[in-house]
Write an enzyme that holds these catalytic residues in place. Structure first.
Site, PDB file in Angstrom:
ATOM      1  N   SER A  48       0.971  -1.252  -0.089  1.00 53.67           N
ATOM      2  CA  SER A  48      -0.026  -0.099   0.025  1.00 53.67           C
ATOM      3  C   SER A  48       0.902   1.216   0.042  1.00 53.67           C
ATOM      4  O   SER A  48       2.316   1.181   0.341  1.00 53.67           O
ATOM      5  CB  SER A  48      -0.677  -0.139   1.103  1.00 53.67           C
ATOM      6  OG  SER A  48       0.076   0.160   2.268  1.00 53.67           O
ATOM      7  N   ASP A  81      -1.190  -1.639  -3.997  1.00 56.26           N
ATOM      8  CA  ASP A  81      -2.796  -1.756  -3.368  1.00 56.26           C
ATOM      9  C   ASP A  81      -3.155  -0.195  -3.135  1.00 56.26           C
ATOM     10  O   ASP A  81      -2.278   0.601  -2.550  1.00 56.26           O
ATOM     11  CB  ASP A  81      -2.483  -2.423  -2.127  1.00 56.26           C
ATOM     12  CG  ASP A  81      -3.985  -2.812  -1.519  1.00 56.26           C
ATOM     13  OD1 ASP A  81      -4.947  -3.013  -2.300  1.00 56.26           O
ATOM     14  OD2 ASP A  81      -3.886  -2.934  -0.143  1.00 56.26           O
ATOM     15  N   GLY A 180     -11.072  -3.425   7.479  1.00 58.82           N
ATOM     16  CA  GLY A 180     -10.701  -3.519   9.150  1.00 58.82           C
ATOM     17  C   GLY A 180     -11.404  -4.776   9.713  1.00 58.82           C
ATOM     18  O   GLY A 180     -11.859  -5.817   8.910  1.00 58.82           O
ATOM     19  N   GLY A 211     -11.459  -5.994   1.502  1.00 59.14           N
ATOM     20  CA  GLY A 211     -11.872  -6.215   3.106  1.00 59.14           C
ATOM     21  C   GLY A 211     -12.347  -7.586   3.119  1.00 59.14           C
ATOM     22  O   GLY A 211     -13.367  -8.095   3.691  1.00 59.14           O
ATOM     23  N   ASN A 254      -8.305 -10.041  -1.171  1.00 57.29           N
ATOM     24  CA  ASN A 254      -7.357  -8.747  -0.299  1.00 57.29           C
ATOM     25  C   ASN A 254      -7.303  -9.338   1.086  1.00 57.29           C
ATOM     26  O   ASN A 254      -8.426  -8.833   1.664  1.00 57.29           O
ATOM     27  CB  ASN A 254      -7.641  -7.558  -0.694  1.00 57.29           C
ATOM     28  CG  ASN A 254      -7.099  -7.119  -2.106  1.00 57.29           C
ATOM     29  OD1 ASN A 254      -6.741  -8.135  -3.083  1.00 57.29           O
ATOM     30  ND2 ASN A 254      -7.084  -5.835  -2.447  1.00 57.29           N
ATOM     31  N   ARG A 260      -2.638  -8.591  10.699  1.00 56.17           N
ATOM     32  CA  ARG A 260      -2.609  -7.796  11.764  1.00 56.17           C
ATOM     33  C   ARG A 260      -2.870  -8.272  12.949  1.00 56.17           C
ATOM     34  O   ARG A 260      -2.290  -8.266  14.258  1.00 56.17           O
ATOM     35  CB  ARG A 260      -2.999  -6.302  11.593  1.00 56.17           C
ATOM     36  CG  ARG A 260      -2.399  -5.534  10.378  1.00 56.17           C
ATOM     37  CD  ARG A 260      -3.356  -4.326  10.184  1.00 56.17           C
ATOM     38  NE  ARG A 260      -2.747  -3.578   9.130  1.00 56.17           N
ATOM     39  CZ  ARG A 260      -3.080  -2.311   8.543  1.00 56.17           C
ATOM     40  NH1 ARG A 260      -3.749  -1.589   9.226  1.00 56.17           N
ATOM     41  NH2 ARG A 260      -2.400  -1.809   7.659  1.00 56.17           N
TER      42      ARG A 260
HETATM   43  P1  13P Z   1      -8.992  -6.528   5.310  1.00 53.72           P
HETATM   44  O1  13P Z   1      -9.069  -5.151   5.985  1.00 53.72           O
HETATM   45  O2  13P Z   1     -10.163  -7.348   5.353  1.00 53.72           O
HETATM   46  O3  13P Z   1      -7.680  -7.340   5.608  1.00 53.72           O
HETATM   47  O4  13P Z   1      -8.924  -5.823   3.579  1.00 53.72           O
HETATM   48  C1  13P Z   1      -7.566  -5.642   2.948  1.00 53.72           C
HETATM   49  C2  13P Z   1      -7.616  -5.121   1.969  1.00 53.72           C
HETATM   50  O5  13P Z   1      -8.639  -4.861   1.134  1.00 53.72           O
HETATM   51  C3  13P Z   1      -6.486  -4.638   1.361  1.00 53.72           C
HETATM   52  O6  13P Z   1      -6.661  -3.949   0.243  1.00 53.72           O
HETATM   53  O1  G3H Z   2      -6.766  -1.655   2.080  1.00 53.21           O
HETATM   54  C1  G3H Z   2      -5.964  -1.310   3.098  1.00 53.21           C
HETATM   55  C2  G3H Z   2      -4.934  -2.270   3.261  1.00 53.21           C
HETATM   56  O2  G3H Z   2      -5.229  -2.801   4.492  1.00 53.21           O
HETATM   57  C3  G3H Z   2      -3.574  -1.470   3.664  1.00 53.21           C
HETATM   58  O3  G3H Z   2      -3.427  -0.439   4.799  1.00 53.21           O
HETATM   59  O4  G3H Z   2      -3.238   1.744   3.907  1.00 53.21           O
HETATM   60  O5  G3H Z   2      -2.846   0.852   6.450  1.00 53.21           O
HETATM   61  O6  G3H Z   2      -1.193   0.072   4.573  1.00 53.21           O
HETATM   62  P1  G3H Z   2      -2.383   0.575   4.938  1.00 53.21           P
HETATM   63 ZN    ZN Z   3      -8.526  -2.922  -0.004  1.00 55.45          ZN
END
Ligand code: 13P
Ligand code: G3H
Ligand code: ZN
Length: 318
Positions: A48, A81, A180, A211, A254, A260
């Site tokens: 990300s 991402d 989340g 998600g 994803n 985490r």
């Molecule tokens: P989660 O928060 O469900 O793990 O989703 C992660 C995500 O979509 C990263 O792009």
């Molecule tokens: O969808 C987002 C991912 O969980 C990445 O999270 O932007 O905190 O690295 P981040």
């Molecule tokens: Zn995402």
């Protein structure tokens, strides 16, 4: 071996889903590679914008390159991402990424189309594929009336128009999930009908589920038993729905939050049980092994476990 996202999608589409895991450091990367190899699963490693800024983007690239050397049998693609336009161009020009996500879903439909189209043109000129997003990824709560709840979901007709206008290679669609640990109130099902309707209009389009973390109840209670204060109602996607979704066209799943949670559980329990400790390597080692176990388990649920050799054959033949 680093392959392209497009190659992984070709093998997986309609059969199983590729896990796309966010990484931020060496420990996550080690756990990810170990778990993927244990389950013989191809995967996508994704970075990300926040992860690129956490240490330094070149640090993560170097970690990934090294992991590819340490685990030569692994097969994976590297993806940006939730990129903005400038970050997408940086990744396209770097030559390291095989796909980028342009996330302009917060813009109007027209503006989202215009931004995405610019990124697609620049990416395709370099043989890089583009994931785009349409629809608001929101939690669809149990107590919201159906119509109101469905307002969060991707409109399939709009999605088809968006793909036609932009030429994007895959689409992040809102099918009821959100990012989340607090996705739903109570367990909910994915909106399979949205996947089906999109595939009817754009047959063969790889759909991306954001998600997707499953937020295991056991993980949440262990974190709280070790001093955490997560809402015990935290709830994620039913992992038994990954494969049915994959068979309909969800090709990339994803997952970040679940990793985490593993990290938080391991470290909270370690320091609770070893209050005098201050060497970060012992809990780091436990985390690597626990994360590897999580990845291997998730590969089974995604249906990607055991497909490594099939992908190797496909990419080496081309
Ligand atoms: P989660 O928060 O469900 O793990 O989703 C992660 C995500 O979509 C990263 O792009
Ligand atoms: O969808 C987002 C991912 O969980 C990445 O999270 O932007 O905190 O690295 P981040
Ligand atoms: Zn995402």
């Amino acid at each position: 071996m680093i392959v392209t996202t497009a190659q992984l999608f070709k093998v997986a589409f309609g059969k199983f889903a590729i896990g796309a895991y966010n990484i931020n450091n060496a420990e996550q990367t080690m756990g990810l590679f170990k778990g993927a190899i244990k389950s013989k699963a191809p995967f996508i490693i994704q970075i990300s914008k926040g992860a690129r800024g956490y240490t330094e983007k070149r640090m993560l690239e170097a970690i990934i390159r090294s992991a590819g050397e340490i685990f030569p049998e692994a097969i994976f693609a590297v993806h940006l991402d939730h990129g903005d336009e400038a970050t997408c161009y940086d990744c396209i020009d770097s030559g390291f990424y095989s796909s980028v996500m342009i996330d302009a879903s917060h813009e109007s439909f027209e503006e989202n189309v215009a931004i995405t189209k610019r990124v697609v043109d620049r990416a395709h000129a370099k043989g890089i594929s583009v994931e785009a997003e349409i629809g608001m990824l929101g939690g669809v709560e149990e107590d919201i009336a159906v119509d109101e709840g469905n307002a969060c979901l991707t409109n399939p007709v709009e999605a088809a128009e968006f793909v036609k206008l932009t030429g994007c290679d895959s689409l992040a669609a809102a099918i009821g999930t959100s990012h989340g640990a607090y996705k739903f109130k109570g367990q909910q099902s994915l909106h399979f009908e949205v996947i089906e309707q999109i595939e009817k209009l754009v047959p063969g389009l790889p759909i991306v589920m954001h998600g997707s973390s499953s937020v295991p109840k056991d993980e949440v209670s262990r974190i709280n038993a070790a001093g955490g204060t997560l809402d015990p109602e935290a709830c994620g996607v039913n992992e038994n729905e990954y494969l049915p979704a994959a068979k309909l066209g969800v090709t990339k799943v994803n997952i970040d939050t679940d990793g985490r949670l593993v990290w938080t559980r391991v470290h909270r329990e370690f320091f609770r049980d070893n209050p005098g400790a201050f060497d970060f390597r012992p809990p780091g080692k436990i985390f690597i092994e626990e994360y590897a176990k999580f990845i291997a388990h998730t590969s089974e649920k995604l249906g990607s476990a055991g497909h490594l050799e099939e992908v190797r054959e496909f990419v080496t033949k081309k």
